[in-house]
Write a protein that holds these residues in place. Sequence first.
Motif, PDB file in Angstrom:
ATOM      1  N   GLU A  91      13.622  -6.109   7.574  1.00 55.10           N
ATOM      2  CA  GLU A  91      13.306  -6.959   6.413  1.00 55.10           C
ATOM      3  C   GLU A  91      11.823  -6.847   6.062  1.00 55.10           C
ATOM      4  N   ALA A  92      10.968  -6.820   7.082  1.00 54.92           N
ATOM      5  CA  ALA A  92       9.527  -6.638   6.850  1.00 54.92           C
ATOM      6  C   ALA A  92       9.256  -5.247   6.275  1.00 54.92           C
ATOM      7  N   ALA A  93       9.969  -4.236   6.767  1.00 56.69           N
ATOM      8  CA  ALA A  93       9.796  -2.876   6.252  1.00 56.69           C
ATOM      9  C   ALA A  93      10.213  -2.797   4.787  1.00 56.69           C
ATOM     10  N   ARG A  94      11.286  -3.471   4.425  1.00 56.24           N
ATOM     11  CA  ARG A  94      11.713  -3.499   3.010  1.00 56.24           C
ATOM     12  C   ARG A  94      10.630  -4.122   2.137  1.00 56.24           C
ATOM     13  N   ALA A  95      10.054  -5.215   2.603  1.00 52.95           N
ATOM     14  CA  ALA A  95       8.991  -5.870   1.846  1.00 52.95           C
ATOM     15  C   ALA A  95       7.781  -4.944   1.721  1.00 52.95           C
ATOM     16  N   TYR A  96       7.441  -4.237   2.792  1.00 51.47           N
ATOM     17  CA  TYR A  96       6.328  -3.291   2.743  1.00 51.47           C
ATOM     18  C   TYR A  96       6.628  -2.192   1.729  1.00 51.47           C
ATOM     19  N   TYR A  97       7.845  -1.674   1.749  1.00 56.96           N
ATOM     20  CA  TYR A  97       8.231  -0.603   0.832  1.00 56.96           C
ATOM     21  C   TYR A  97       8.147  -1.072  -0.621  1.00 56.96           C
ATOM     22  N   GLU A  98       8.584  -2.288  -0.888  1.00 54.07           N
ATOM     23  CA  GLU A  98       8.536  -2.796  -2.260  1.00 54.07           C
ATOM     24  C   GLU A  98       7.102  -2.901  -2.775  1.00 54.07           C
ATOM     25  N   GLU A  99       6.179  -3.157  -1.881  1.00 52.12           N
ATOM     26  CA  GLU A  99       4.779  -3.286  -2.281  1.00 52.12           C
ATOM     27  C   GLU A  99       4.059  -1.928  -2.324  1.00 52.12           C
ATOM     28  N   HIS A 100       4.389  -1.015  -1.416  1.00 49.13           N
ATOM     29  CA  HIS A 100       3.645   0.237  -1.287  1.00 49.13           C
ATOM     30  C   HIS A 100       4.443   1.496  -1.639  1.00 49.13           C
ATOM     31  N   TRP A 101       5.728   1.375  -1.858  1.00 49.45           N
ATOM     32  CA  TRP A 101       6.609   2.475  -2.247  1.00 49.45           C
ATOM     33  C   TRP A 101       6.731   3.557  -1.182  1.00 49.45           C
ATOM     34  N   THR A 102       6.446   3.241   0.050  1.00 47.91           N
ATOM     35  CA  THR A 102       6.586   4.175   1.162  1.00 47.91           C
ATOM     36  C   THR A 102       6.708   3.382   2.458  1.00 47.91           C
ATOM     37  N   LEU A 103       7.327   3.989   3.456  1.00 46.49           N
ATOM     38  CA  LEU A 103       7.347   3.396   4.793  1.00 46.49           C
ATOM     39  C   LEU A 103       6.378   4.099   5.734  1.00 46.49           C
ATOM     40  N   TRP A 104       5.490   4.940   5.164  1.00 47.09           N
ATOM     41  CA  TRP A 104       4.458   5.553   5.982  1.00 47.09           C
ATOM     42  C   TRP A 104       3.275   4.606   6.070  1.00 47.09           C
ATOM     43  N   ALA A 105       3.529   3.484   6.692  1.00 48.69           N
ATOM     44  CA  ALA A 105       2.500   2.458   6.841  1.00 48.69           C
ATOM     45  C   ALA A 105       1.538   2.842   7.961  1.00 48.69           C
ATOM     46  N   PRO A 106       0.256   2.532   7.806  1.00 51.39           N
ATOM     47  CA  PRO A 106      -0.664   2.733   8.923  1.00 51.39           C
ATOM     48  C   PRO A 106      -0.242   1.841  10.093  1.00 51.39           C
ATOM     49  N   ARG A 107      -0.603   2.223  11.282  1.00 52.59           N
ATOM     50  CA  ARG A 107      -0.186   1.439  12.461  1.00 52.59           C
ATOM     51  C   ARG A 107      -0.644  -0.009  12.405  1.00 52.59           C
ATOM     52  N   THR A 108      -1.703  -0.272  11.713  1.00 48.49           N
ATOM     53  CA  THR A 108      -2.240  -1.636  11.648  1.00 48.49           C
ATOM     54  C   THR A 108      -1.566  -2.482  10.576  1.00 48.49           C
ATOM     55  N   ALA A 109      -0.671  -1.895   9.786  1.00 46.51           N
ATOM     56  CA  ALA A 109      -0.044  -2.626   8.677  1.00 46.51           C
ATOM     57  C   ALA A 109       0.876  -3.725   9.194  1.00 46.51           C
ATOM     58  N   ALA A 110       0.823  -4.853   8.478  1.00 50.82           N
ATOM     59  CA  ALA A 110       1.686  -5.992   8.801  1.00 50.82           C
ATOM     60  C   ALA A 110       2.312  -6.496   7.512  1.00 50.82           C
ATOM     61  N   MET A 111       3.512  -7.012   7.639  1.00 47.91           N
ATOM     62  CA  MET A 111       4.211  -7.582   6.496  1.00 47.91           C
ATOM     63  C   MET A 111       5.120  -8.677   7.039  1.00 47.91           C
ATOM     64  N   LEU A 112       5.156  -9.784   6.349  1.00 56.15           N
ATOM     65  CA  LEU A 112       5.962 -10.942   6.769  1.00 56.15           C
ATOM     66  C   LEU A 112       5.634 -11.343   8.212  1.00 56.15           C
ATOM     67  N   ASP A 113       4.360 -11.279   8.551  1.00 50.02           N
ATOM     68  CA  ASP A 113       3.868 -11.623   9.891  1.00 50.02           C
ATOM     69  C   ASP A 113       4.476 -10.760  10.993  1.00 50.02           C
ATOM     70  N   ARG A 114       4.845  -9.528  10.664  1.00 52.69           N
ATOM     71  CA  ARG A 114       5.401  -8.604  11.652  1.00 52.69           C
ATOM     72  C   ARG A 114       4.571  -7.316  11.624  1.00 52.69           C
ATOM     73  N   PRO A 115       4.318  -6.707  12.778  1.00 49.52           N
ATOM     74  CA  PRO A 115       3.533  -5.467  12.848  1.00 49.52           C
ATOM     75  C   PRO A 115       4.377  -4.264  12.425  1.00 49.52           C
ATOM     76  N   VAL A 116       4.658  -4.167  11.143  1.00 48.05           N
ATOM     77  CA  VAL A 116       5.583  -3.166  10.631  1.00 48.05           C
ATOM     78  C   VAL A 116       5.077  -1.737  10.838  1.00 48.05           C
ATOM     79  N   GLY A 117       3.788  -1.505  10.748  1.00 51.46           N
ATOM     80  CA  GLY A 117       3.236  -0.168  10.939  1.00 51.46           C
ATOM     81  C   GLY A 117       3.461   0.342  12.354  1.00 51.46           C
ATOM     82  N   GLN A 118       3.161  -0.476  13.336  1.00 56.62           N
ATOM     83  CA  GLN A 118       3.357  -0.079  14.733  1.00 56.62           C
ATOM     84  C   GLN A 118       4.848   0.097  15.034  1.00 56.62           C
ATOM     85  N   TRP A 119       5.675  -0.787  14.495  1.00 52.10           N
ATOM     86  CA  TRP A 119       7.123  -0.710  14.703  1.00 52.10           C
ATOM     87  C   TRP A 119       7.681   0.615  14.175  1.00 52.10           C
ATOM     88  N   LEU A 120       7.289   0.967  12.946  1.00 56.12           N
ATOM     89  CA  LEU A 120       7.763   2.231  12.369  1.00 56.12           C
ATOM     90  C   LEU A 120       7.240   3.428  13.157  1.00 56.12           C
TER      91      LEU A 120
END
Length: 157
Positions: A91-120
Amino acid sequence: MVAEWVSFNVIDTERQDWARGWAKLKEYVEREGHARVPYGHREGATPLGQWVAEQRRAFTAGEMNGLRARRLEQLGMVWSLADKRFQENLEAARAYYEEHWTLWAPRTAAMLDRPVGQWLSNLRRPGALDGHPEWKTALEAVDGDWNPSWPAAWQRH
């Protein structure tokens, strides 16, 4: 009548133990708002975390009857914590994608209070999705290029 009482109260201790565990879980859920009990948690003398882990094991092994499973589900029992965490992170990854149009988030990226970058980043490691093809499919549904063969820097730009 005496035989039935003895059977229920003396012989059928497994049923009593289960009923006590369920009652303790119900108290926990009413107080905490969820049924994700940490393994080491105790409610008084009851090792509730271990009891919940045993219920998950019995359910997964097909050793639990439907009535018990339904009673636990009514309390909000999560049968697979890994699947639950994956869905929350997805769900956090979906929110990140909607904002940035990619799931290649930097490791430090967070969305919905979740460390989505490190998770990916963790999921991109070789073998990380072995045994979970449905997770890979879910990520590809969000971004077909969530794990391409080209470099991350190129993807981000």
